[in-house]
Design an enzyme around this catalytic site. Structure first.
Site: not given
Ligand code: PRP
Ligand code: URA
Length: 213
Positions: A108, A112, A204, A207
Site C-alpha cells: 500500500r 495515497t 502493521d 512489520d
Molecule cells: C498490508 C496488509 C494488506 C494491506 C491492507 O500490507 O498486509 O496487504 O496492507 O491494506 P488495504 O486493505 O488498505 O489495501 P502492506 O501494504 O503493509 O505491505 P506488507 O505486507 O508488505 O507490509
Molecule cells: N495494514 C496493516 O498491516 N495494518 C493495518 O492496520 C492496515 C493495513
C-alpha cells in the site's frame, strides 16, 4: 434492520481464535510469538473455511480389509498477498500440504493508500482450483480487491478471502466489487484511522512479522 456489510461475511468467533487474536493484538507480544500466533490462527480458520469443501470417495486398504475413505475433490491453491499473507500461508500448508501456492506482491502506498503491485506468480492451472487468498489485514480493501481481480482474471471461479482483521471500510469495498467472494475474518474492527490503519487493530502486520518498520 441494518444491512449486512457483505452478503458473504463469516466471522470466526471461536474462543481459541479469539484468545490467540487477543495475544496477537498485544503490543508487548514478541515477534516470534506473533509469527506463531498468526500461523496458528490461520490453521484454525482454514479448518472452518474448508468445512463444506466437496470430497470424493477413495478405496483404502487397512491392515484388515478394504474400505472407502475420502479425499478433497478439488485442488486447493493458497494465495498469500505479500508480505504479511506469508505468515498465514505457512500454517495453512501444514494442514493442506498438497496445496499449490500462488504469490501476489502488493503493498500500500502510505500516502495515497492505493495498492502497488510488484509480483504475480500464480500456478498455470489456478483456474481449476479452489483459491484461498490470505492476507491478515483487510483495511481499505484496495489490496484485497486487486488480489481478487488478478485471480479472477485467470478464470478461477471458486475464490475465498481469509483475513485476521477486517475494517468496515474494506468489507464494504469488497461487497461493492466482489460480492461473490466470501470473506472469512476473526474479527470486524471499529474503523480506519487517518493513516488507514485498522482500529483497534494490531498495528502493521508485515512489520510485526518481519521486524521492519
Ligand atoms: C498490508 C496488509 C494488506 C494491506 C491492507 O500490507 O498486509 O496487504 O496492507 O491494506 P488495504 O486493505 O488498505 O489495501 P502492506 O501494504 O503493509 O505491505 P506488507 O505486507 O508488505 O507490509
Ligand atoms: N495494514 C496493516 O498491516 N495494518 C493495518 O492496520 C492496515 C493495513
Amino acid at each position: 434492520m441494518n444491512q449486512p456489510l457483505h452478503p458473504n461475511l463469516h466471522v470466526t468467533a471461536h474462543p481459541l481464535i479469539q484468545q490467540k487474536l487477543t495475544r496477537a493484538r498485544d503490543k508487548t507480544t514478541a515477534r516470534e510469538t506473533f509469527r506463531d500466533l498468526l500461523s496458528e490462527i490461520a490453521v484454525l480458520m482454514v479448518f472452518e473455511l474448508t468445512r463444506d469443501f466437496p470430497v470424493k470417495p477413495v478405496e483404502v486398504q487397512t491392515p484388515l480389509e478394504k474400505t472407502t475413505g475420502a479425499v478433497l475433490a478439488a485442488d486447493i491453491c493458497v494465495v498469500p498477498v505479500l508480505r504479511a499473507g506469508l505468515g498465514m500461508a505457512e500454517g495453512i500448508l501444514h494442514l493442506i500440504p498438497q496445496a499449490r501456492v500462488g504469490h501476489l506482491g502488493v503493498y500500500r502506498n502510505e500516502q495515497t493508500l492505493q495498492p502497488v503491485a510488484y509480483f504475480n506468480k500464480l500456478p498455470a492451472d489456478v483456474a481449476k482450483t479452489s483459491v484461498i487468498i490470505v492476507d491478515p489485514m483487510l483495511a481499505t480493501g484496495g489490496s484485497a480487491v486487486h488480489a481478487v481481480n488478478l485471480v479472477k482474471a485467470t478464470g478461477a471461479k471458486h475464490i475465498q478471502l481469509l483475513c485476521l482483521l477486517a475494517a468496515p471500510e474494506g468489507i464494504a469495498r469488497m461487497a461493492k466489487e466482489h460480492p461473490d467472494v466470501p470473506i472469512h475474518t476473526a474479527a470486524v474492527d471499529r474503523e480506519l484511522d487517518h493513516r488507514g490503519y485498522i482500529m483497534p487493530g494490531l498495528g502493521d502486520a508485515g512489520d510485526r512479522l518481519y521486524g521492519t518498520g
